[in-house]
Design an enzyme around this catalytic site. Structure first.
Site, PDB file in Angstrom:
ATOM      1  N   ASP A  53       1.969   0.462  -6.918  1.00 30.66           N
ATOM      2  CA  ASP A  53       1.712  -0.622  -7.661  1.00 30.66           C
ATOM      3  C   ASP A  53       0.473  -0.626  -8.036  1.00 30.66           C
ATOM      4  O   ASP A  53      -0.595  -1.393  -7.422  1.00 30.66           O
ATOM      5  CB  ASP A  53       1.991  -1.648  -6.476  1.00 30.66           C
ATOM      6  N   CYS A 117      -3.588  -3.255  -5.457  1.00 30.71           N
ATOM      7  CA  CYS A 117      -2.671  -3.996  -4.049  1.00 30.71           C
ATOM      8  C   CYS A 117      -3.708  -5.095  -3.431  1.00 30.71           C
ATOM      9  O   CYS A 117      -4.741  -4.583  -3.107  1.00 30.71           O
ATOM     10  CB  CYS A 117      -2.151  -3.004  -3.060  1.00 30.71           C
ATOM     11  N   ARG A 151      -2.953 -17.300  -7.305  1.00 29.22           N
ATOM     12  CA  ARG A 151      -3.451 -16.519  -6.102  1.00 29.22           C
ATOM     13  C   ARG A 151      -4.784 -15.906  -6.559  1.00 29.22           C
ATOM     14  O   ARG A 151      -5.092 -15.564  -7.596  1.00 29.22           O
ATOM     15  CB  ARG A 151      -2.408 -15.135  -6.215  1.00 29.22           C
ATOM     16  N   ASN A 203       0.638 -14.655   2.785  1.00 24.89           N
ATOM     17  CA  ASN A 203       1.086 -13.501   2.768  1.00 24.89           C
ATOM     18  C   ASN A 203       1.300 -12.591   3.909  1.00 24.89           C
ATOM     19  O   ASN A 203       0.254 -12.026   4.333  1.00 24.89           O
ATOM     20  CB  ASN A 203       0.543 -12.683   1.655  1.00 24.89           C
TER      21      ASN A 203
END
Length: 286
Positions: A53, A117, A151, A203
């Site tokens: 990612d 990430c 976010r 999260n």
């Protein structure tokens, strides 16, 4: 009224949102009684494309998984849209494309475009003003029942006070909720909830910076949404590796059958027999 994140927040204490990497895992989540789904950027990169990612997947890659999952489940879906994939006009189009695909909410973050990430070191974030422009562009194409979540990855670099300042600026720019990434203790969630007017998401990703707090621990400090982005994927991957190793080294999976979903269990999730019955009724001979 159809279910969306705003209606769910009125009744869920707190709202649990779970990551699904494909249509079948969405069916499993729905069967377990969960009410909201999540499509993770890491999940798309790792599971669908076999890559890290690290900003290597595109909006179209994510939309492909969105359409498959939406085709299998009518639960509300929250989608990880990274930094929005481009300029203000591109971000505005991203929101339109997500809404057309049946998405109920997205989050956009304040990292630089070449993002990392959220639980890895060396993250870089954009200025507060640049992120506000991202939110404004997204809000311009949003809808009343569509949740626009901001976010922020500022905690690691700038501390809790700047997370509060940034979050309030993002709310003023049109964000409906806030996703403060990589928070490390309950007290900071409490401070955030006392200083923000929008719902907060925690999260709870395994092996990351945030401890694995329970839903009630988080709710007691003001967290209204709890995200489990890759829990099932990690469990599935570990189980799959174990089976592949068994085949490779022992040549049989007989001793692993108890760990497998049975054919009947699979058919139950898929509602297989109703499809079979429909075929029989359509093509039965008189």
């Amino acid at each position: 009224m159809s279910k969306n994140f705003f209606s769910l927040l009125k009744n869920s204490r707190p709202l649990k949102i779970v990551g699904t990497i494909n249509a079948y895992s969405a069916l499993l989540a729905q069967k377990a009684g969960l009410e909201a789904l999540y499509i993770s950027g890491a999940g798309v990169a790792n599971a669908s494309y076999g890559i890290p990612d690290l900003a290597m997947t595109s909006k179209d890659n994510v939309l492909e998984d969105v359409r498959r999952i939406r085709g299998a489940s009518d639960l509300p879906i929250l989608v990880d849209c990274d930094t929005g994939w481009g300029s203000a006009l591109s971000i505005s189009k991203t929101v339109k494309d997500m809404i057309r695909a049946g998405v109920n909410g997205i989050h956009i973050e304040d990292q630089v475009s070449n993002k990392r990430c959220g639980h890895r070191p060396n993250k870089e974030i954009v200025s507060e003003g640049e992120m506000m422009d991202r939110i404004k562009a997204a809000k311009d194409s949003s809808a009343d029942d569509f949740m626009l979540m901001a976010r922020t990855d500022a905690f690691a670099q700038e501390g809790i006070e700047r997370v509060i300042e940034r979050s309030n600026a993002y709310i003023e720019s049109g964000a409906d909720s806030i996703f403060p990434e990589a928070i490390t203790n309950l007290e900071d969630y409490k401070i955030l909830s006392e200083n923000l007017t929008a719902p907060i998401l925690a999260n709870i990703t395994e092996f990351g910076m945030t401890p694995l707090y329970t839903d009630q621990e988080l709710y007691q400090v003001g967290v209204e949404m709890i995200l489990h982005p890759l829990s099932a994927f990690r469990a599935m991957s570990k189980a799959a590796q174990e089976i592949y190793d068994e085949i490779s080294h022992k040549g049989t999976v007989e001793k692993k059958l108890k760990k497998m979903q049975s054919r009947d269990e699979l058919y139950d999730v898929l509602n297989y027999h109703s499809y079979e019955e429909k075929i029989d009724n359509l093509f039965s001979k008189e």
